[in-house]
Design a protein around this motif. Structure first.
Motif, short mmCIF file in Angstrom:
data_model
loop_
_atom_site.label_atom_id
_atom_site.label_comp_id
_atom_site.label_asym_id
_atom_site.label_seq_id
_atom_site.Cartn_x
_atom_site.Cartn_y
_atom_site.Cartn_z
N PRO A 120 130.10 5.89 17.14
CA PRO A 120 129.67 7.42 15.99
C PRO A 120 131.06 8.27 16.15
N THR A 121 132.22 7.50 16.39
CA THR A 121 133.97 7.86 16.72
C THR A 121 134.33 7.13 15.52
N GLY A 122 133.90 5.90 14.96
CA GLY A 122 134.57 4.82 14.61
C GLY A 122 135.16 3.77 15.02
N ASN A 123 135.17 4.52 16.30
CA ASN A 123 136.17 3.78 17.40
C ASN A 123 135.74 2.83 18.75
N THR A 124 135.93 1.67 18.52
CA THR A 124 135.49 1.38 20.01
C THR A 124 135.43 1.79 21.49
N THR A 125 136.75 2.40 21.30
CA THR A 125 137.32 3.16 23.38
C THR A 125 138.09 4.33 22.30
N ASP A 126 138.04 5.60 23.01
CA ASP A 126 138.28 6.98 23.15
C ASP A 126 139.00 7.53 24.06
N VAL A 127 139.59 8.29 24.52
CA VAL A 127 140.56 8.66 24.95
C VAL A 127 139.80 10.57 25.03
N PHE A 128 139.71 11.14 26.02
CA PHE A 128 139.17 12.41 26.30
C PHE A 128 139.55 12.55 27.70
N ASP A 129 139.69 13.57 27.81
CA ASP A 129 141.32 13.73 28.91
C ASP A 129 141.51 13.71 30.12
N GLY A 130 142.01 12.40 28.72
CA GLY A 130 143.01 11.80 29.84
C GLY A 130 142.40 10.12 29.98
N VAL A 131 140.94 10.02 30.32
CA VAL A 131 140.01 9.15 30.21
C VAL A 131 139.26 8.09 29.46
N GLU A 132 139.77 6.72 29.26
CA GLU A 132 138.91 5.88 28.06
C GLU A 132 137.70 5.74 27.80
N VAL A 133 136.46 6.19 27.09
CA VAL A 133 135.92 6.33 26.59
C VAL A 133 135.22 4.95 26.02
N THR A 134 133.84 5.04 25.73
CA THR A 134 133.38 4.27 24.82
C THR A 134 132.09 4.93 24.47
N CYS A 135 131.94 5.30 23.15
CA CYS A 135 131.16 6.22 22.13
C CYS A 135 130.24 5.72 22.51
N ILE A 136 129.10 4.81 22.31
CA ILE A 136 127.51 3.90 22.04
C ILE A 136 126.43 5.06 21.68
N ASP A 137 126.06 4.68 20.56
CA ASP A 137 124.69 4.92 19.99
C ASP A 137 123.55 4.38 19.55
N MET A 138 123.55 3.86 20.48
CA MET A 138 122.50 2.55 20.47
C MET A 138 120.75 2.88 21.70
N ALA A 139 120.14 3.13 21.09
CA ALA A 139 118.64 3.82 21.89
C ALA A 139 119.01 5.34 22.11
N MET A 140 119.84 5.84 22.93
CA MET A 140 120.28 6.50 23.56
C MET A 140 121.80 7.13 23.27
N PRO A 141 122.22 8.14 22.76
CA PRO A 141 123.58 8.60 22.70
C PRO A 141 124.09 8.55 23.89
N MET A 142 125.36 8.08 24.14
CA MET A 142 125.83 8.38 25.32
C MET A 142 127.90 7.80 24.78
N ILE A 143 128.53 8.12 26.38
CA ILE A 143 129.34 7.46 26.99
C ILE A 143 129.82 6.89 28.26
N LEU A 144 130.55 5.74 27.91
CA LEU A 144 130.33 5.15 28.75
C LEU A 144 131.89 4.93 29.50
N ILE A 145 132.24 5.01 30.68
CA ILE A 145 133.59 5.75 31.68
C ILE A 145 133.98 4.57 32.49
N ASP A 146 134.87 4.30 32.74
CA ASP A 146 134.81 3.15 33.47
C ASP A 146 135.36 4.15 35.11
#
Length: 362
Positions: A176-202
């Motif tokens: 949804p963000t157009g990026n494979t990864t984004d950074v929020f609050d200093g944390v790299e995440v992947t925002c994905i919308d596949m069956a359920m919108p999610m924020i994937l975090i290491d």
């Protein structure tokens, strides 16, 4: 007091009443008021209703014949909040989804075949389609079998679920963000919308190992506040606006597997850690493992190359979920994902709702 016919069912690792849409008020406010009353929402034990006092057991599946030429039935999922007097119909629920096919067959909405009946379901929450393969030997729904899923005691008949067009179910985009990864609050995440919108975090970026128990994560208030801060920022960038009172997107901690799986997860709903894993969550997480550069792909990148198959084994607090991925063409957006779940009919009858419940809708 008035009575509403319903069937209480376990669907995967969730539980709740399955109800015909025709047995509920057409007006959305009146419908939600009835659902709040029958589940007992607003009390941590849902003591004055049939809810189970947790997000996994405070769910309602509403079923009706479909007017779509591409589906047999329509399914609207309602997440009834436990401590709040609120109903959320923005997400889908893949666990309750596996109860919908058998229910529809037994209610005469779908003609059974022998020995398996495929029910094409349109999820009204997301506009996506799912094929459910229900065991119907001798044209009768069978709930008994030898299939076991982690997080549920005993065995039951298998229900195969194939998600047909889950990419961009709420935002129109796989990323949804157009990026494979984004950074929020200093944390790299992947925002994905596949069956359920999610924020994937290491998990390690949140100072966690990824092996913590749900109870330990829930009790770490500083961690939960930081996770919510990331969720709020991601929700806005993903196009959902202020998600303070929304259950999407779902934050997910990812880490390396420790029990022979492909990847390990801790999935949040979003303010409590799931004791296993949502089926819709498993679809998006497994898809993310094949997106180069995603947080999920980076975590499993050092696995042996022969580990990259169409089978993804996701470790969760109660065991594992196995997802089979089928690439249709060159676009990951066209990937189809299948899982095997089980369901059981617990009781059927009428749930009693005080007439005063409708007054809440006025």
């Amino acid at each position: 007091m008035f009575n509403i016919p319903c069937v209480l069912m376990r669907g995967g690792t969730s539980k709740g009443p399955v109800i015909l849409a025709s047995d509920l008020p057409v007006d959305v406010q009146e419908r939600d008021a009835v659902l709040l009353s029958l589940m007992g929402a607003g009390h941590e034990l849902e003591i004055d209703g049939i809810g189970g006092g947790s997000p996994q057991t405070s769910k309602v599946a509403i079923v009706s014949p479909s007017d779509s030429p591409d589906a047999d039935i329509d399914y609207l999922f309602a997440q009834v909040m436990v401590k709040e007097r609120r109903v959320d119909t923005t997400p889908n629920c893949g666990n309750m989804l596996c109860a919908v096919g058998p229910f529809a067959i037994e209610k005469g909405l779908v003609t059974p075949k022998n020995p398996v009946t495929t029910v094409r379901i349109r999820n009204l929450n997301t506009g996506t389609f799912v094929d459910a393969e229900v065991q119907t030997p001798d044209y009768q729904v069978s709930y008994e079998g030898d299939t076991q899923i982690d997080g549920v005691p005993g065995t039951a008949a298998p229900v195969g679920l194939t998600f047909l067009n889950s990419a961009g179910c709420k935002t129109g985009k796989l990323l949804p963000t157009g990026n494979t990864t984004d950074v929020f609050d200093g944390v790299e995440v992947t925002c994905i919308d596949m069956a359920m919108p999610m924020i994937l975090i290491d998990a390690h970026q949140m100072d966690k190992t990824g092996s913590e128990s749900p109870a330990d994560l829930d009790s770490d208030l500083a961690f939960m506040q930081r996770l919510e801060k990331i969720r709020l920022k991601a929700g806005e960038v993903m196009g959902f606006g202020d998600v303070t009172n929304k259950v999407i997107p779902k934050p997910v901690l990812l880490s390396k597997p420790t029990a022979g799986g492909t990847i390990k997860v801790r999935y949040f709903m979003p303010h409590n850690c799931h004791k296993s894993l949502a089926i819709t969550g498993s679809i998006g997480i497994s898809t993310a493992t094949i997106i180069e550069g995603s947080v999920a792909h980076k975590i499993i990148s050092d696995l042996p190359k022969d580990a990259f198959t169409n089978i993804v084994n996701i470790e969760h607090p109660s065991g594992k979920i196995t997802v089979s991925l089928l690439k249709c063409g060159n676009k990951i957006e066209n990937t189809r994902a299948s899982v095997i779940r089980t369901t059981r009919k617990l009781f059927e009858g009428n749930v009693c709702v005080p007439e005063i419940a409708l007054a809440e809708a006025i």
